[in-house]
Design a protein around this motif. Structure first.
Motif, PDB file in Angstrom:
ATOM      1  N   SER A 382       1.981  11.123   3.249  1.00 37.60           N
ATOM      2  CA  SER A 382       2.116  10.030   4.209  1.00 37.60           C
ATOM      3  C   SER A 382       2.804   8.845   3.547  1.00 37.60           C
ATOM      4  CB  SER A 382       0.748   9.615   4.740  1.00 37.60           C
ATOM      5  OG  SER A 382      -0.082   9.167   3.677  1.00 37.60           O
ATOM      6  N   LEU A 383       3.510   8.060   4.334  1.00 36.70           N
ATOM      7  CA  LEU A 383       4.196   6.883   3.814  1.00 36.70           C
ATOM      8  C   LEU A 383       4.378   5.882   4.928  1.00 36.70           C
ATOM      9  CD1 LEU A 383       8.005   7.085   3.683  1.00 36.70           C
ATOM     10  CD2 LEU A 383       6.745   9.118   4.394  1.00 36.70           C
ATOM     11  N   GLN A 384       4.818   4.687   4.574  1.00 37.68           N
ATOM     12  CA  GLN A 384       5.109   3.628   5.536  1.00 37.68           C
ATOM     13  C   GLN A 384       6.579   3.252   5.419  1.00 37.68           C
ATOM     14  OE1 GLN A 384       3.795  -0.729   5.232  1.00 37.68           O
ATOM     15  NE2 GLN A 384       2.318   0.112   6.694  1.00 37.68           N
ATOM     16  N   ILE A 385       7.229   3.141   6.568  1.00 38.75           N
ATOM     17  CA  ILE A 385       8.605   2.674   6.631  1.00 38.75           C
ATOM     18  C   ILE A 385       8.612   1.299   7.283  1.00 38.75           C
ATOM     19  CG2 ILE A 385      10.931   3.067   7.530  1.00 38.75           C
ATOM     20  CD1 ILE A 385      10.407   6.024   7.504  1.00 38.75           C
ATOM     21  N   GLU A 386       9.062   0.301   6.552  1.00 35.52           N
ATOM     22  CA  GLU A 386       9.237  -1.030   7.119  1.00 35.52           C
ATOM     23  C   GLU A 386      10.632  -1.134   7.713  1.00 35.52           C
ATOM     24  OE1 GLU A 386       6.463  -3.816   4.197  1.00 35.52           O
ATOM     25  OE2 GLU A 386       8.645  -3.750   3.923  1.00 35.52           O
ATOM     26  N   VAL A 387      10.697  -1.622   8.943  1.00 33.64           N
ATOM     27  CA  VAL A 387      11.990  -1.905   9.577  1.00 33.64           C
ATOM     28  C   VAL A 387      12.219  -3.404   9.451  1.00 33.64           C
ATOM     29  CG1 VAL A 387      13.370  -1.759  11.679  1.00 33.64           C
ATOM     30  CG2 VAL A 387      11.679   0.025  11.165  1.00 33.64           C
ATOM     31  N   ARG A 388      13.141  -3.789   8.584  1.00 34.76           N
ATOM     32  CA  ARG A 388      13.405  -5.199   8.309  1.00 34.76           C
ATOM     33  C   ARG A 388      14.764  -5.618   8.856  1.00 34.76           C
ATOM     34  NH1 ARG A 388      10.509  -7.961   4.169  1.00 34.76           N
ATOM     35  NH2 ARG A 388       8.748  -6.736   3.357  1.00 34.76           N
ATOM     36  N   GLU A 389      14.913  -6.919   9.006  1.00 30.79           N
ATOM     37  CA  GLU A 389      16.175  -7.463   9.479  1.00 30.79           C
ATOM     38  C   GLU A 389      17.134  -7.641   8.308  1.00 30.79           C
ATOM     39  OE1 GLU A 389      17.700 -10.854  12.616  1.00 30.79           O
ATOM     40  OE2 GLU A 389      15.907 -11.267  11.414  1.00 30.79           O
ATOM     41  N   PHE A 430      11.371   2.185   2.364  1.00 34.21           N
ATOM     42  CA  PHE A 430      10.409   3.280   2.248  1.00 34.21           C
ATOM     43  C   PHE A 430       9.334   2.873   1.240  1.00 34.21           C
ATOM     44  CE2 PHE A 430      14.649   5.047   3.143  1.00 34.21           C
ATOM     45  CZ  PHE A 430      14.416   5.443   4.459  1.00 34.21           C
ATOM     46  N   LYS A 431       8.219   2.391   1.754  1.00 37.46           N
ATOM     47  CA  LYS A 431       7.144   1.840   0.917  1.00 37.46           C
ATOM     48  C   LYS A 431       6.403   2.952   0.178  1.00 37.46           C
ATOM     49  CE  LYS A 431       5.599  -1.934   1.328  1.00 37.46           C
ATOM     50  NZ  LYS A 431       5.725  -3.182   0.539  1.00 37.46           N
ATOM     51  N   ASP A 432       6.290   2.792  -1.139  1.00 37.95           N
ATOM     52  CA  ASP A 432       5.461   3.675  -1.969  1.00 37.95           C
ATOM     53  C   ASP A 432       5.820   5.159  -1.808  1.00 37.95           C
ATOM     54  OD1 ASP A 432       4.037   1.467  -2.895  1.00 37.95           O
ATOM     55  OD2 ASP A 432       2.733   1.517  -1.143  1.00 37.95           O
ATOM     56  N   ALA A 433       7.051   5.440  -1.438  1.00 33.11           N
ATOM     57  CA  ALA A 433       7.473   6.833  -1.291  1.00 33.11           C
ATOM     58  C   ALA A 433       7.868   7.395  -2.658  1.00 33.11           C
ATOM     59  CB  ALA A 433       8.645   6.929  -0.329  1.00 33.11           C
ATOM     60  N   LYS A 434       7.246   8.483  -3.040  1.00 31.56           N
ATOM     61  CA  LYS A 434       7.552   9.114  -4.314  1.00 31.56           C
ATOM     62  C   LYS A 434       8.838   9.935  -4.200  1.00 31.56           C
ATOM     63  CE  LYS A 434       2.649   9.478  -5.544  1.00 31.56           C
ATOM     64  NZ  LYS A 434       1.541  10.412  -5.882  1.00 31.56           N
TER      65      LYS A 434
END
Length: 447
Positions: A382-389, A430-434
């Motif tokens: 599992s991972l978190q994807i931040e969508v930033r400007e 891609f937060k903390d994605a290995k």
């Protein structure tokens, strides 16, 4: 005339700007394009077809345009032949290239299909001086014609490649306006070209307008859309393929073409910027006139064996996107700690090489009725994807929590969108994605 003090008087600064996709600058005859990245800006060094009414090649000057994003282009300068050793008006201002060394910029130009000259400037667009005052490559230097050059840098040294049918290479001296060695012929095994599709035309086996680039330790010698590869700069080279095929074309971009078909006349160059590769090349599908050419840009993706994937030829171009269409993940404008990987069923995905990898997709239009973002993704964790400007430090628009895949195949994951506006630039972080923990194949915005 004292060429050492010759100032190009016809230098025009920021004549006008234009925003385009493909063609990058429509309806002006910009062609034979070579792009170099100087000071994080793209500069296209180009020839110039005079008029849509041309019934032969009439090319009276050389052009330089620049862009911060490969979408918005500004005309920076014009080099006239009378302000070089040619010394008079001239209608055969053929292909060019450029280089940077010793805090100077060098603009190389073809005197028709006979000789090559060079001018020197303090900026990527001049003003220029013809300090040599004569051709750098004279017409009797080799058995080929000394024109349509490419200048290639490798480990701090510069080389010039030129010719038609047979290509020659020579190292340049540190002054960049003289040769350090006699030119050497480049051997190409089993070449093909627009006049030699079956390999039997030994008189015209390749084309004019050679170009050289390097990727992952391999050297790529190209002529238009055809290319060969080698482990050694001087060769020999093994012919591989053409990056344009019948399947390349979007509707409305496959015709008209040159007398020998759509593989002819694709003069241009390959270049890298912000971890993305591109091919810029000539096209006549929108002008209908082989003597009044446009320049297109397409993404370039490399297979695991080093060969280049077939490109797309369309009006979308690069560096801009439509929220109504699916966006291929590998077609980013900028990335960091990300690599492209070849899919087993064709195409490419992207995956992280380190934590906090990101990709940027600028100029996405038609967000007004978008409510959902759908990823096609494989996630082994599992991972978190931040969508930033705009960039990885931009405002967080919304986040997407990606669950681990239950089966190892691409799955669609949908998320509610927030804070989007039309013509938005987004950055996926891609937060903390290995490394190798996920692959993103494509994504799309839905109503």
């Amino acid at each position: 005339m004292c060429f050492k003090n010759l100032l190009v008087a016809s230098l025009f600064w920021c004549v006008f700007s234009i925003s385009a996709q493909n063609p990058i600058v429509p309806n002006v005859g910009l062609n034979d394009p070579h792009i170099h990245i100087f000071n994080d800006t793209a500069y296209v060094y180009a020839s110039h077809d005079k008029s849509i009414k041309n019934d032969k090649f009439i090319m009276e000057d050389w052009w330089i345009w620049s862009s911060p994003d490969l979408v918005n282009w500004t005309k920076r300068s014009v080099l006239n032949p009378k302000d070089t050793y040619i010394g008079k008006a001239f209608s055969r201002c053929w292909a060019t290239d450029a280089a940077y060394k010793n805090d100077k910029y060098y603009f190389y130009f073809s005197e028709g299909n006979e000789q090559t000259g060079v001018v020197v400037g303090d900026t990527p667009y001049g003003p220029w001086k013809d300090t040599l005052g004569k051709p750098l490559l004279v017409s009797d230097l080799t058995p080929t014609h000394e024109y349509d050059m490419a200048v290639f840098e490798d480990s701090g040294e510069h080389y010039i490649i030129f010719g038609v049918w047979d290509y020659y290479i020579a190292k340049l001296n540190n002054d960049m306006i003289s040769l350090a060695e006699s030119p050497k012929k480049i051997t190409i095994n089993n070449p093909r070209g627009p006049y030699n599709l079956d390999g039997n035309n030994h008189k015209m086996p390749t084309d004019d307008k050679p170009f050289m680039h390097k990727y992952n330790g391999k050297y790529y010698l190209s002529w238009g859309c055809f290319y060969a590869m080698s482990d050694n700069l001087y060769g020999p080279y093994d012919y591989k393929d053409s990056v344009i095929k019948e399947k390349s074309f979007a509707e409305g971009y496959d015709a008209p073409t040159w007398p020998n078909g759509f593989l002819q006349g694709r003069h241009g160059s390959f270049f890298e910027w912000q971890n993305q590769w591109y091919y810029i090349y000539c096209d006549i599908s929108q002008t209908g006139n082989r003597y009044f050419r446009d320049s297109f840009i397409s993404y370039v993706h490399y297979k695991e064996n080093g060969e280049m994937e077939t490109i797309r030829v369309d009006g979308v171009g690069v560096g801009n996107y439509n929220a109504n269409n699916s966006i291929e993940a590998e077609d980013y404008f900028k990335s960091n700690h990300i690599k492209k990987v070849e899919n087993t069923k064709g195409g490419f995905s992207i995956e992280p090489t380190e934590k906090l990898g990101y990709v940027v997709y600028p100029n996405i239009k038609n967000f007004s009725i978008t409510t959902t973002l759908e990823f096609e993704i494989i996630a082994t964790e599992s991972l978190q994807i931040e969508v930033r400007e705009n960039d990885p430090k931009g405002e967080v628009l919304f986040t997407c929590d990606i669950p681990k895949n239950e089966i190892y195949t691409f799955q669609n994951r949908s998320f509610e969108t927030k804070n989007l506006k039309d013509n938005q630039s987004i950055c996926l972080v891609f937060k903390d994605a290995k490394p190798q923990s996920f692959k993103l194949n494509r994504f799309k915005f839905k109503n």
